[in-house]
Design a protein around this motif. Structure first.
Motif, PDB file in Angstrom:
ATOM      1  N   LYS A  86       0.868  -1.169   0.000  1.00 59.40           N
ATOM      2  CA  LYS A  86       0.000   0.000   0.000  1.00 59.40           C
ATOM      3  C   LYS A  86       0.902   1.215   0.000  1.00 59.40           C
ATOM      4  O   LYS A  86       1.844   1.295   0.784  1.00 59.40           O
ATOM      5  N   THR A  87       0.588   2.161  -0.860  1.00 57.14           N
ATOM      6  CA  THR A  87       1.412   3.354  -1.043  1.00 57.14           C
ATOM      7  C   THR A  87       0.817   4.540  -0.302  1.00 57.14           C
ATOM      8  O   THR A  87      -0.402   4.707  -0.272  1.00 57.14           O
ATOM      9  N   ALA A  88       1.706   5.361   0.273  1.00 54.65           N
ATOM     10  CA  ALA A  88       1.285   6.558   1.002  1.00 54.65           C
ATOM     11  C   ALA A  88       2.313   7.659   0.791  1.00 54.65           C
ATOM     12  O   ALA A  88       3.499   7.373   0.614  1.00 54.65           O
ATOM     13  N   PRO A  89       1.879   8.922   0.821  1.00 53.06           N
ATOM     14  CA  PRO A  89       2.865   9.996   0.883  1.00 53.06           C
ATOM     15  C   PRO A  89       3.775   9.744   2.083  1.00 53.06           C
ATOM     16  O   PRO A  89       3.302   9.315   3.142  1.00 53.06           O
ATOM     17  N   ALA A  90       5.071   9.959   1.921  1.00 49.51           N
ATOM     18  CA  ALA A  90       6.049   9.658   2.970  1.00 49.51           C
ATOM     19  C   ALA A  90       5.622  10.246   4.308  1.00 49.51           C
ATOM     20  O   ALA A  90       5.169  11.389   4.386  1.00 49.51           O
ATOM     21  N   GLY A  91       5.737   9.415   5.345  1.00 51.34           N
ATOM     22  CA  GLY A  91       5.432   9.856   6.692  1.00 51.34           C
ATOM     23  C   GLY A  91       3.961   9.782   7.065  1.00 51.34           C
ATOM     24  O   GLY A  91       3.591  10.200   8.157  1.00 51.34           O
ATOM     25  N   THR A  92       3.124   9.251   6.161  1.00 49.48           N
ATOM     26  CA  THR A  92       1.699   9.146   6.456  1.00 49.48           C
ATOM     27  C   THR A  92       1.254   7.690   6.355  1.00 49.48           C
ATOM     28  O   THR A  92       1.976   6.842   5.833  1.00 49.48           O
ATOM     29  N   GLU A  93       0.067   7.429   6.862  1.00 48.67           N
ATOM     30  CA  GLU A  93      -0.514   6.102   6.737  1.00 48.67           C
ATOM     31  C   GLU A  93      -1.111   5.947   5.338  1.00 48.67           C
ATOM     32  O   GLU A  93      -1.594   6.928   4.752  1.00 48.67           O
ATOM     33  N   PRO A  94      -1.103   4.742   4.791  1.00 48.94           N
ATOM     34  CA  PRO A  94      -1.672   4.535   3.450  1.00 48.94           C
ATOM     35  C   PRO A  94      -3.148   4.944   3.389  1.00 48.94           C
ATOM     36  O   PRO A  94      -3.941   4.518   4.230  1.00 48.94           O
ATOM     37  N   PRO A  95      -3.495   5.783   2.394  1.00 50.09           N
ATOM     38  CA  PRO A  95      -4.878   6.248   2.278  1.00 50.09           C
ATOM     39  C   PRO A  95      -5.788   5.313   1.486  1.00 50.09           C
ATOM     40  O   PRO A  95      -6.951   5.642   1.282  1.00 50.09           O
ATOM     41  N   GLY A  96      -5.285   4.167   1.027  1.00 40.71           N
ATOM     42  CA  GLY A  96      -6.203   3.209   0.441  1.00 40.71           C
ATOM     43  C   GLY A  96      -5.877   2.641  -0.925  1.00 40.71           C
ATOM     44  O   GLY A  96      -6.659   1.869  -1.448  1.00 40.71           O
ATOM     45  N   TRP A  97      -4.729   2.993  -1.531  1.00 40.35           N
ATOM     46  CA  TRP A  97      -4.441   2.326  -2.801  1.00 40.35           C
ATOM     47  C   TRP A  97      -3.317   1.333  -2.636  1.00 40.35           C
ATOM     48  O   TRP A  97      -2.489   1.449  -1.743  1.00 40.35           O
ATOM     49  N   GLU A  98      -3.344   0.335  -3.507  1.00 42.39           N
ATOM     50  CA  GLU A  98      -2.489  -0.835  -3.316  1.00 42.39           C
ATOM     51  C   GLU A  98      -2.030  -1.378  -4.671  1.00 42.39           C
ATOM     52  O   GLU A  98      -2.738  -1.281  -5.673  1.00 42.39           O
ATOM     53  N   TRP A  99      -0.849  -1.965  -4.640  1.00 41.60           N
ATOM     54  CA  TRP A  99      -0.263  -2.658  -5.793  1.00 41.60           C
ATOM     55  C   TRP A  99      -0.115  -4.125  -5.427  1.00 41.60           C
ATOM     56  O   TRP A  99       0.453  -4.439  -4.382  1.00 41.60           O
ATOM     57  N   VAL A 100      -0.614  -5.008  -6.262  1.00 46.69           N
ATOM     58  CA  VAL A 100      -0.557  -6.444  -5.996  1.00 46.69           C
ATOM     59  C   VAL A 100       0.047  -7.141  -7.208  1.00 46.69           C
ATOM     60  O   VAL A 100      -0.464  -7.011  -8.327  1.00 46.69           O
ATOM     61  N   TRP A 101       1.128  -7.865  -6.982  1.00 45.63           N
ATOM     62  CA  TRP A 101       1.802  -8.649  -8.016  1.00 45.63           C
ATOM     63  C   TRP A 101       1.603 -10.130  -7.694  1.00 45.63           C
ATOM     64  O   TRP A 101       1.975 -10.573  -6.603  1.00 45.63           O
ATOM     65  N   GLU A 102       1.030 -10.867  -8.635  1.00 45.33           N
ATOM     66  CA  GLU A 102       0.801 -12.301  -8.459  1.00 45.33           C
ATOM     67  C   GLU A 102       1.515 -13.060  -9.564  1.00 45.33           C
ATOM     68  O   GLU A 102       1.416 -12.689 -10.747  1.00 45.33           O
ATOM     69  N   LEU A 103       2.220 -14.114  -9.182  1.00 44.95           N
ATOM     70  CA  LEU A 103       2.989 -14.923 -10.126  1.00 44.95           C
ATOM     71  C   LEU A 103       2.455 -16.353 -10.123  1.00 44.95           C
ATOM     72  O   LEU A 103       2.253 -16.933  -9.058  1.00 44.95           O
ATOM     73  N   THR A 104       2.274 -16.902 -11.322  1.00 46.20           N
ATOM     74  CA  THR A 104       1.837 -18.283 -11.465  1.00 46.20           C
ATOM     75  C   THR A 104       2.776 -18.966 -12.445  1.00 46.20           C
ATOM     76  O   THR A 104       2.795 -18.606 -13.631  1.00 46.20           O
ATOM     77  N   PRO A 105       3.571 -19.935 -11.980  1.00 47.48           N
ATOM     78  CA  PRO A 105       4.472 -20.642 -12.894  1.00 47.48           C
ATOM     79  C   PRO A 105       3.677 -21.330 -14.008  1.00 47.48           C
ATOM     80  O   PRO A 105       2.618 -21.914 -13.759  1.00 47.48           O
ATOM     81  N   GLN A 106       4.201 -21.226 -15.226  1.00 46.32           N
ATOM     82  CA  GLN A 106       3.593 -21.880 -16.386  1.00 46.32           C
ATOM     83  C   GLN A 106       4.517 -22.967 -16.923  1.00 46.32           C
ATOM     84  O   GLN A 106       4.319 -23.461 -18.017  1.00 46.32           O
ATOM     85  N   GLY A 107       5.532 -23.282 -16.160  1.00 46.41           N
ATOM     86  CA  GLY A 107       6.572 -24.225 -16.539  1.00 46.41           C
ATOM     87  C   GLY A 107       7.862 -23.728 -15.933  1.00 46.41           C
ATOM     88  O   GLY A 107       7.883 -22.695 -15.246  1.00 46.41           O
TER      89      GLY A 107
END
Length: 154
Positions: A86-107
């Motif tokens: 979750k990303t926030a302006p430095a020194g603050t609590e996250p206001p609600g947006w998020e980055w999610v990376w998911e990996l699924t092996p295909q071989g």
């Protein structure tokens, strides 16, 4: 205004999920991955090894009046499978947006990578008006996946 509150892009990358995860879990590499042009450099970061960590990035964008810093609070971590923050302006609590990376092996040398940019938990109307979500477009997210593929190419 659209009711959409997240964007997900996916791509199969010709690299092992271990190699892809090595790049994603290293904030030092994020500037080369960024398809939005906002990430300038890492300010303070260690390799991501678990939830609760915070890494700080130097950023730049007109939406924030030029240069700024973000604190990125790691909220999801599963080695080789998931990293999220979750990303926030430095020194603050996250206001609600998020980055999610998911990996699924295909071989052994192929990985399905999904990146979700989710702003569904942003409730501050002033912030919503100022930032104008989505700040990062689907095309910029796709460029990020292209950059990730290049970063792990042999």
């Amino acid at each position: 205004m659209s009711d959409q509150k997240s964007t997900t892009v996916s791509r199969t990358i010709d690299a092992s999920n271990t190699d892809v995860f090595e790049v994603l879990s290293n904030p030092e590499r994020h500037v080369e991955l960024d398809g939005s042009g906002f990430v300038r450099s890492v300010d303070q970061a260690d390799r991501i090894t678990g939830t609760g960590q915070v890494f700080t990035m130097n950023m730049e964008g007109d939406h924030m009046g030029g240069e700024y810093k973000t604190d990125n609070h790691v909220v999801g971590y599963d080695p080789g499978k998931l990293v999220a923050w979750k990303t926030a302006p430095a020194g603050t609590e996250p206001p609600g947006w998020e980055w999610v990376w998911e990996l699924t092996p295909q071989g052994p040398e192929s990985t399905e990578v999904s990146c979700t940019y989710d702003w569904s938990r942003v409730t501050d109307k002033d912030l919503l008006d100022k930032v104008g979500f989505p700040l990062v477009t689907q095309e910029q997210l796709e460029e990020t996946l292209n950059n990730l593929a290049a970063a792990v190419a042999p």
